[in-house]
Design an enzyme around this catalytic site. Structure first.
Site, PDB file in Angstrom:
ATOM      1  N   LYS A  56     -14.208  -3.785  12.912  1.00 31.93           N
ATOM      2  CA  LYS A  56     -13.360  -3.573  11.731  1.00 31.93           C
ATOM      3  C   LYS A  56     -12.299  -2.508  12.039  1.00 31.93           C
ATOM      4  O   LYS A  56     -11.117  -2.668  11.713  1.00 31.93           O
ATOM      5  CB  LYS A  56     -14.214  -3.151  10.526  1.00 31.93           C
ATOM      6  CG  LYS A  56     -14.989  -4.325   9.932  1.00 31.93           C
ATOM      7  CD  LYS A  56     -16.124  -3.925   9.014  1.00 31.93           C
ATOM      8  CE  LYS A  56     -16.943  -5.169   8.654  1.00 31.93           C
ATOM      9  NZ  LYS A  56     -18.171  -4.890   7.921  1.00 31.93           N
ATOM     10  N   GLN A 100     -21.085  -0.101   4.988  1.00 30.59           N
ATOM     11  CA  GLN A 100     -21.711  -1.138   5.813  1.00 30.59           C
ATOM     12  C   GLN A 100     -23.178  -1.346   5.388  1.00 30.59           C
ATOM     13  O   GLN A 100     -23.941  -0.390   5.305  1.00 30.59           O
ATOM     14  CB  GLN A 100     -21.631  -0.716   7.289  1.00 30.59           C
ATOM     15  CG  GLN A 100     -22.166  -1.749   8.253  1.00 30.59           C
ATOM     16  CD  GLN A 100     -21.363  -3.049   8.255  1.00 30.59           C
ATOM     17  OE1 GLN A 100     -20.136  -3.039   8.236  1.00 30.59           O
ATOM     18  NE2 GLN A 100     -22.047  -4.175   8.246  1.00 30.59           N
ATOM     19  N   ASP A 123     -14.902  -4.917  -0.447  1.00 33.49           N
ATOM     20  CA  ASP A 123     -15.943  -5.938  -0.290  1.00 33.49           C
ATOM     21  C   ASP A 123     -16.073  -6.783  -1.565  1.00 33.49           C
ATOM     22  O   ASP A 123     -16.704  -7.838  -1.543  1.00 33.49           O
ATOM     23  CB  ASP A 123     -17.298  -5.264   0.002  1.00 33.49           C
ATOM     24  CG  ASP A 123     -17.699  -5.380   1.472  1.00 33.49           C
ATOM     25  OD1 ASP A 123     -17.156  -6.264   2.155  1.00 33.49           O
ATOM     26  OD2 ASP A 123     -18.548  -4.590   1.905  1.00 33.49           O
TER      27      ASP A 123
END
Ligand code: NAP
Length: 311
Positions: A56, A100, A123
């Protein structure tokens, strides 16, 4: 008759097109003095999470965005993670915050995710963004289903009026996928572990999305001739017998296995399903690359929305 190459939905190629578009948007924003920034929080040292976080950060840099990774030890108390999230929420330079997953077992993950400012929730897991998606209003949409929709759009796959079946009802894939398909005017059925006669239901699908987390569960009996099949699953197979059963005579797969001691496999039995499908995503090289490309797109979207540069 369609050949294998025409049938394959090449996620790597589509993801690179998405990334090129994001890079142009970033360049335009930078000309106006805005560099979109993604902050990633990594707690503990799960090796797979570390790889994801690394890629990422690398992709952000390649697209001209800035990114920061906050690494915390496995035994970090809940309050400390929450205060980091609070700090990132308040930092005017930060456009996107990604925590994460999975977090260590001792951490209340929902409490952490709920704490992220919905405007920075790249997200798309915050209940406010979930609600906006449900109502069909603009917000941040989870990256995997958003990537699949982008693939349908770019590949000219019609959804309106068609029968779509999604297998799996998780908050991160199945439910938002079903909602996006519904907004695109498909007729949607959502299946799960209690669905009776799964194959009977999935055979009705013109568009079939498998997000089950069960290796090769979807076989040829689950698929109608001509269906579009999207495989979200990701499993690392480490025994040769299974690889040989899934890819009989496939020298490429067998030599990849010999080299690495593992191959990545999806929720769909690709070898046996592909000949029936009109289009199908492979694993790897299907949905995976789309997910990370959409994370970048979401960060730029968050930067635009939050900074009022959405024109
Ligand atoms: P999850 O939270 O474990 O959800 C799995 C869903 O499948 C559940 O709704 C479950 O039903 C349903 N299910 C399980 N067994 C079933 C069966 N035999 N028949 C019908 N339905 C069944 O998984 P997830 O997070 O959505 O992820 C799904 C897969 O996608 C995993 O392999 C994951 O690694 C992969 N993934 C890939 C990406 C990517 O970027 N490529 C991103 C996210 C996830 P119940 O609700 O009844 O338990």
């Amino acid at each position: 008759m369609m050949d294998d190459l025409e049938r394959k939905l090449d996620g790597t190629k589509i993801a690179s097109e998405i990334r090129n578009d994001v890079a142009s948007e970033v360049a335009a924003l930078r000309e106006r003095g805005v560099t979109p920034r993604l902050d990633v929080v990594l707690v503990g040292d799960d090796p797979a999470s570390r790889v994801y976080v690394g890629s990422k950060a690398k992709t952000s840099a390649e697209l001209g965005m800035s990114s920061e990774t906050h690494e915390l030890p496995e035994d970090t108390p809940q309050a400390e993670i929450e205060s980091l999230v609070d700090r990132l929420n308040l930092d005017p330079e930060v456009d996107g915050i990604l925590v994460q997953l999975p977090l260590p077992a001792a951490i209340d993950s929902a409490a952490i995710l709920d704490r992220i400012d919905p405007a920075k929730d790249v997200d798309g897991f915050h209940p406010e963004n979930v609600g906006l998606l449900q109502q069909g209003r603009p917000g941040l949409v989870p990256c995997t289903p958003a990537g699949i929709m982008e693939m349908f759009r770019r590949e000219g796959i019609e959804l309106e009026g068609r029968r779509a079946v999604v297998v799996g009802r998780s908050n991160i894939v199945g439910k938002p996928m079903a909602m996006l398909l519904l907004h695109a005017h498909a007729t949607v059925t959502l299946c799960h572990s209690r669905t009776r006669d799964l194959a009977g239901v999935t055979r009705e699908a013109e568009i079939l999305v498998a997000a089950v987390g069960r290796q090769s569960l979807i076989g040829p009996d689950h698929v109608a001739p001509g269906a579009v099949v999207v495989d979200v699953g990701m499993h690392r197979v480490t025994d040769r017998e299974t690889v040989e059963r899934l890819y009989p005579g496939n020298e490429k797969k067998l030599s990849a296995f010999a080299k690495r001691g593992a191959v990545l496999v999806g929720d769909v039995d690709y070898t046996r399903v592909a000949p029936k499908a009109s289009r199908i995503t492979p694993v790897p090289g299907g949905v995976g690359p789309l997910t990370i490309a959409m994370l970048m797109a979401n960060t730029v979207k968050a930067a635009r929305l939050r900074r009022g540069t959405d024109d």
